[in-house]
Scaffold this active site. Structure first.
Site, mmCIF file in Angstrom:
data_model
loop_
_atom_site.group_PDB
_atom_site.id
_atom_site.type_symbol
_atom_site.label_atom_id
_atom_site.label_comp_id
_atom_site.label_asym_id
_atom_site.label_seq_id
_atom_site.Cartn_x
_atom_site.Cartn_y
_atom_site.Cartn_z
ATOM 1 N N LYS A 149 52.980 41.675 39.555
ATOM 2 C CA LYS A 149 54.339 41.162 39.717
ATOM 3 C C LYS A 149 55.319 42.325 39.868
ATOM 4 O O LYS A 149 56.213 42.287 40.723
ATOM 5 C CB LYS A 149 54.697 40.313 38.495
ATOM 6 C CG LYS A 149 55.912 39.468 38.684
ATOM 7 C CD LYS A 149 56.059 38.474 37.532
ATOM 8 C CE LYS A 149 55.104 37.318 37.669
ATOM 9 N NZ LYS A 149 54.920 36.568 36.422
ATOM 10 N N HIS A 188 10.495 27.674 40.742
ATOM 11 C CA HIS A 188 10.028 26.981 41.942
ATOM 12 C C HIS A 188 11.121 26.094 42.504
ATOM 13 O O HIS A 188 11.446 26.133 43.697
ATOM 14 C CB HIS A 188 8.780 26.154 41.602
ATOM 15 C CG HIS A 188 8.227 25.411 42.774
ATOM 16 N ND1 HIS A 188 8.574 24.101 43.038
ATOM 17 C CD2 HIS A 188 7.397 25.801 43.765
ATOM 18 C CE1 HIS A 188 7.961 23.710 44.151
ATOM 19 N NE2 HIS A 188 7.232 24.725 44.604
ATOM 20 N N MET A 193 48.987 34.448 30.390
ATOM 21 C CA MET A 193 49.853 35.196 29.484
ATOM 22 C C MET A 193 51.262 34.635 29.488
ATOM 23 O O MET A 193 51.548 33.673 30.176
ATOM 24 C CB MET A 193 49.808 36.661 29.857
ATOM 25 C CG MET A 193 48.477 37.266 29.424
ATOM 26 S SD MET A 193 48.372 38.971 29.821
ATOM 27 C CE MET A 193 48.853 38.947 31.502
ATOM 28 N N ARG A 233 52.846 37.142 46.549
ATOM 29 C CA ARG A 233 51.488 37.655 46.360
ATOM 30 C C ARG A 233 50.577 37.058 47.426
ATOM 31 O O ARG A 233 50.941 36.066 48.067
ATOM 32 C CB ARG A 233 50.968 37.324 44.966
ATOM 33 C CG ARG A 233 50.978 35.842 44.699
ATOM 34 C CD ARG A 233 50.571 35.535 43.274
ATOM 35 N NE ARG A 233 50.847 34.136 42.998
ATOM 36 C CZ ARG A 233 50.773 33.583 41.801
ATOM 37 N NH1 ARG A 233 50.452 34.304 40.763
ATOM 38 N NH2 ARG A 233 51.022 32.297 41.631
ATOM 39 N N CYS A 259 12.899 40.995 50.325
ATOM 40 C CA CYS A 259 12.724 39.563 50.551
ATOM 41 C C CYS A 259 12.794 38.760 49.261
ATOM 42 O O CYS A 259 12.563 37.560 49.253
ATOM 43 C CB CYS A 259 11.421 39.287 51.287
ATOM 44 S SG CYS A 259 9.962 39.761 50.348
ATOM 45 N N SER A 276 8.359 45.801 51.795
ATOM 46 C CA SER A 276 9.374 44.774 51.577
ATOM 47 C C SER A 276 9.512 44.575 50.072
ATOM 48 O O SER A 276 8.536 44.240 49.396
ATOM 49 C CB SER A 276 8.956 43.467 52.254
ATOM 50 O OG SER A 276 9.911 42.465 51.987
ATOM 51 N N TYR A 298 16.679 46.016 56.597
ATOM 52 C CA TYR A 298 17.083 44.610 56.665
ATOM 53 C C TYR A 298 17.040 43.961 55.295
ATOM 54 O O TYR A 298 16.411 44.475 54.371
ATOM 55 C CB TYR A 298 16.186 43.830 57.638
ATOM 56 C CG TYR A 298 14.758 43.665 57.160
ATOM 57 C CD1 TYR A 298 14.403 42.605 56.325
ATOM 58 C CD2 TYR A 298 13.762 44.572 57.528
ATOM 59 C CE1 TYR A 298 13.103 42.459 55.874
ATOM 60 C CE2 TYR A 298 12.466 44.436 57.088
ATOM 61 C CZ TYR A 298 12.137 43.382 56.258
ATOM 62 O OH TYR A 298 10.863 43.234 55.802
ATOM 63 N N ARG A 321 58.658 38.815 31.575
ATOM 64 C CA ARG A 321 57.486 38.228 32.216
ATOM 65 C C ARG A 321 56.293 39.175 32.155
ATOM 66 O O ARG A 321 56.427 40.359 32.423
ATOM 67 C CB ARG A 321 57.770 37.956 33.700
ATOM 68 C CG ARG A 321 58.844 36.936 33.926
ATOM 69 C CD ARG A 321 59.310 36.951 35.383
ATOM 70 N NE ARG A 321 60.388 36.003 35.576
ATOM 71 C CZ ARG A 321 60.225 34.730 35.937
ATOM 72 N NH1 ARG A 321 59.019 34.274 36.189
ATOM 73 N NH2 ARG A 321 61.259 33.931 36.070
ATOM 74 N N GLY A 331 48.567 31.860 34.490
ATOM 75 C CA GLY A 331 48.797 30.999 33.339
ATOM 76 C C GLY A 331 48.235 31.526 32.032
ATOM 77 O O GLY A 331 48.313 30.862 31.009
HETATM 78 C C1 PEP Z 1 9.349 38.440 45.067
HETATM 79 O O1 PEP Z 1 8.595 38.575 44.121
HETATM 80 O O2 PEP Z 1 10.487 38.921 45.098
HETATM 81 C C2 PEP Z 1 8.941 37.643 46.228
HETATM 82 C C3 PEP Z 1 9.708 37.577 47.293
HETATM 83 O O3 PEP Z 1 7.783 36.948 46.124
HETATM 84 P P1 PEP Z 1 7.635 35.561 45.337
HETATM 85 O O4 PEP Z 1 9.015 35.099 44.960
HETATM 86 O O5 PEP Z 1 6.934 34.656 46.266
HETATM 87 O O6 PEP Z 1 6.815 35.988 44.168
#
Ligand code: PEP
Ligand code: MG
Length: 844
Positions: free
Chosen positions: A22, A430, A102, A314, A792, A724, A812, A91, A100
């Site tokens: 402010k 899962h 203070m 702001r 991954c 990976s 990647y 203020r 909100g």
């Molecule tokens: C991991 O372990 O990060 C992975 C990509 O393999 P999963 O989740 O299938 O074990």
């Protein structure tokens, strides 16, 4: 010595950190020549010193006096004057906005004498002062005042308020203006440390030691009659981003009336008729402010007797849709660059647009909260098993699959359901991983849920629910609601595409998707994936027509029997791979060979069909299967399994090449490698098998998901064309936190209690797991400078982790198809940050 106090027109070095949001806004507006009330800012330095000493630091009181004297000269009024005194507001204003949280006290400087016999607005101002001061400085219960308020008899109300003040504090309401000011400033300093402010900071990751600045501002009155008023306005529509003036105006009122919702304001256009000159000046002023800040502004203003004052400006909080539209428009208008536009979009907020969500105008009660495992909202009837979900889904019913946790056996039910709710399991469970892959809402690990599958009942925080009862889940917040709630559909539009297109031009890292089926692969491509970073082949083993054959393979008495079963699986795998290669034509596809422990493909002991199966299940049972016979250990012990998979991959690649003329870019990946020797043997097996099949080009690489693999990456790289990072398993093994059990148990406690700030299965643990990755990158490249590097694990789609992967120098990231757009944006922001353009979040 550095000052603790700065006038709004006085230059200060410390910027926002020193003056608060402010304060810096008022200073900048003053310096721009925008009409703002006069005043000064007491710095965050002063607040920090106050917190340390428990009192004003030496010199502060004197500085405040000096600046007050200057304010008296500027305004031509005297503080504490019994006739027409200078009044100020006190203020709070931290560097990071905490709406909100203070305190603010208005009309400081007013006393009995000045109020006596005054106009209505003076009396009203006085009763507001006693009320706010009593509540904030002396912590009097707000109800005491609100119960005694009589708007029609202000002198009576003032008497009542003063009596309440005395009853509660044992003192008369202070008449000395300087005493009022001093105690008000202290109260604002102290409001930094109220439990609610602390909770807010913890939730929003705001450090506790920043402190707040305090702004002492000349009061202006919007409640002085016909030619006065107050309002708030946005320079663009905060929900759509549409250009134009949006806001509300309340004639003859003070700002807090708008905020408190006591009176219903009119549209801002009403001001044009009532106060045309002030309106015109306002429109011109806010246009200048938007140009100056080069961003959409949220502005508070007051008109006193026809004279306009801006009280605050702001960056406006906005929806994801508005953020995109405003960014694209502002680039078109030449206000900002494409780089700035990309830096301003919050990737996490974009998620809103990719999934259905709960209508923000809907009202509902939250029955329970679990983990926000996969974003989006869904309503549907409860079903407790996958078969029923599938059946009811086919009948056209919207269902929510409610389970203790899901297993690969539940896939068909998950496909049919609108959403998934589990009582157990975490962010890489899962249910979470599969739902994210499907782009379906999932709330996991909902501890308040108990499920009795046999009785087909559940209890949610004590409320009994049966099959067919309707619930709504919000996988973006983890909320579970009993009954149906209005939803808003996904809103991907042209602005979205435009900004992502700019992001693509700016990023260095590629973005791939984790996809196991041709449909997922096609979806991933639509979202802009540049290949597949992880195809988990076990998901192909779960399909209805294959599971019996997989079981045959596992039950086989000897290698010949096993090979016979595998021969039956091969054509299925091959046709899946062909579909995926075609969907990803021209782009790389990483296929991971079988990873999970074999017992996952068998029924439970109770469900086993005969003694032979029971004894096989017992033989495969392990106390800790995640650290047991899984990953490449399977392939080394039963090479014929991996041989079959390699054959299927190579045959599929050759078939697609011959059919389309386009050779797929195949990458064969081995899971859970920890030793060079493991990968050396598997590479040999891969090459020998491929050679028997066809002349197809491919790479052989490995997941890096064990600490040993990171440390010995130099040796492993000798056998690998690519790495990976499997950060799900790497997090599990580096932290010693079970992927399946930590969430909902000690990890939930850790997060609530602040032992850990973030869930390491969601946001990469950069200093632990991240360091192991850095070691692997460095050592892997020592051996093979051009080794291809990717990630991954689930972190590959989480914005902060994506940025970290950029700094590691990965080639990647790979994530579920629905997170590909976020990853594209986050990767661009990482590249921008490197060149000095920091991402700023202005999301709502
Ligand atoms: C991991 O372990 O990060 C992975 C990509 O393999 P999963 O989740 O299938 O074990
Ligand atoms: Mg893994």
């Amino acid at each position: 010595m550095a000052s603790y106090v700065y006038d709004f027109d006085e230059p200060a070095e410390g910027g926002r950190d020193l003056l608060g949001g402010k304060g810096i806004g008022l200073a900048e507006m003053t310096q721009l020549g925008v009409p703002v009330p006069a005043g000064f800012t007491i710095t965050t330095d002063a607040c920090r010193a106050y917190m340390e000493l428990g009192d004003f630091p030496p010199g502060l009181a004197e500085e405040v006096d000096e600046h007050l004297a200057r304010l008296e000269r500027t305004t031509g009024k005297r503080f504490g004057d019994p006739k027409d005194p200078l009044l100020v507001s006190v203020r709070s204003g931290a560097a990071i906005s905490m709406p909100g949280m203070m305190d603010t006290i208005l009309n400081v400087g007013l006393g009995d004498e000045a109020a006596a016999g005054g106009e209505r607005f003076v009396l009203d101002s006085y009763r507001r002062l006693i009320q706010m001061y009593g509540e904030t400085v002396d912590h009097i219960d707000p109800h005491r005042f609100s119960d005694a308020l009589d708007e029609d008899d202000l002198p009576k109300t003032i008497d009542a308020f003063k009596r309440i003040y005395k009853e509660e504090t044992g003192r008369d309401f202070p008449q000395d203006a300087k005493e009022q000011l001093g105690r008000a400033v202290r109260a604002v300093f102290e409001s930094w440390n109220t439990p609610r402010a602390q909770r807010y900071r913890r939730h929003h990751d705001i450090p506790d030691d920043l402190g707040t600045a305090v702004n002492v501002v000349q009061m202006v009155f919007g409640n002085k009659g016909e030619r006065s008023g107050t309002g708030v306005a946005f320079t663009r529509d905060p929900s759509t981003g549409e250009a134009g003036l949006y806001g509300e105006f309340l004639a003859d009122a003070q700002g807090e009336d708008v905020v408190a919702g006591i009176r219903t304001p009119e549209k801002i256009e009403a001001m044009r008729e009532r106060l045309p000159e002030a309106f015109e000046q306002f429109v011109e002023t806010i246009r200048r402010l938007e140009e100056h800040y080069r961003d959409m502004q949220d502005i508070e203003f007051t008109v006193e007797d026809g004279k306009l004052y801006l009280l605050q400006t702001r960056s406006a909080k906005r929806t994801a849709a508005a953020a995109l539209k405003a960014a694209v428009d502002m680039v078109d208008e030449g206000l900002i660059t494409r780089e700035e536009a990309v830096a301003r979009i919050d990737p996490a907020q974009l998620d809103q647009l990719l999934h259905p969500r709960i209508d923000p105008d809907a009202s509902y009660d939250v029955a329970a909260k679990g983990l926000n495992a996969s974003p989006g909202a869904a309503s549907g009837q409860i079903v407790f098993d996958a078969d029923t979900a599938e059946q009811r889904g086919k009948d056209g019913d919207a269902v929510i699959l409610v389970r203790w946790e899901t297993t690969p056996d539940d896939i068909h039910g998950m496909i049919a359901a609108q959403g998934i709710l589990t009582a157990h399991g975490g962010m890489t469970s899962h249910a979470a991983v599969v739902a994210r892959g499907m782009g379906k809402p999932c709330v996991a690990g909902c501890e308040a849920l108990s499920v009795d599958v046999d009785a087909k009942t559940a209890a949610l925080n004590g409320t009994k629910l049966g099959e067919g009862d309707v619930i709504t889940i919000d996988g973006g917040t983890g909320e579970v609601i009993i009954g149906e709630v209005a939803l808003i559909p996904p809103e991907i539009n042209e602005d979205f595409e435009t900004v992502l297109g700019w992001a693509d031009d700016l990023r260095r890292m590629k973005v791939r998707a984790n996809a196991d089926t041709p449909e997922d692969a096609a979806k991933a491509r639509e979202f802009g994936a540049q290949g597949i970073g992880l195809c988990r082949t076990e998901h192909m083993f779960m399909a209805e027509d294959r599971l019996p054959v997989v079981r045959e393979m596992i039950m086989a008495g000897d290698e010949d029997e096993r090979r016979a079963a595998l021969d039956k699986l091969l054509p299925h795998q091959q046709s899946d791979f062909e579909g995926i290669f075609e969907a990803m034509a021209g782009l790389p596809v990483t296929i991971r060979l079988l990873d999970p422990p074999l017992h996952e493909f068998l029924p439970s002991l109770e469900e086993a069909r005969d003694d032979r199966m029971r004894s096989r299940i017992r033989a495969l049972q392990e106390a800790n299967p995640m650290l047991g016979t899984r990953g490449c250990r399977l392939g080394l012990q039963w090479p014929e399994i991996y041989e079959m998979q390699v054959r299927a991959i190579i045959r599929a690649a050759a078939a697609v090449r011959d059919r389309t003329g386009d050779a797929p870019l195949v990458e064969i990946m081995h899971p859970l490698v920890g030793f060079q020797e493991e990968l050396r043997r598997l590479r040999e097996l891969t090459i020998a098998t491929a050679e028997e099949e066809a002349d197809v080009e491919y790479l052989v690489g490995t997941m890096i998901e064990l600490p040993r693999a990171c440390i010995r990456a130099d040796e492993i790289a000798e056998e690998a064309d690519f790495f990976s990072f499997g950060t799900n398993d790497l997090t599990q093994t580096a932290l010693g936190f079970s992927r399946d059990d930590a969430e909902g148990k000690f990890l939930t406690y850790y997060l609530q209690d602040g032992v850990l700030e973030r869930n390491p299965f969601e946001t990469l643990d950069q200093s632990g797991v991240g360091d192991l990755m850095a070691i692997a990158v460095e050592r892997g490249r020592e051996t093979k400078p051009d080794i291809k590097l990717g990630i991954c694990g689930e972190h590959g789609g989480e914005p902060m982790s994506v940025r970290f992967c950029h700094t590691l120098g990965l080639d990647y990231v790979s994530c579920s198809p629905y997170r590909v757009p976020l990853a594209r944006l986050a990767a661009a922001q990482a590249a921008l940050a490197e060149s000095g353009v920091e991402a700023v979040s202005v999301g709502g």
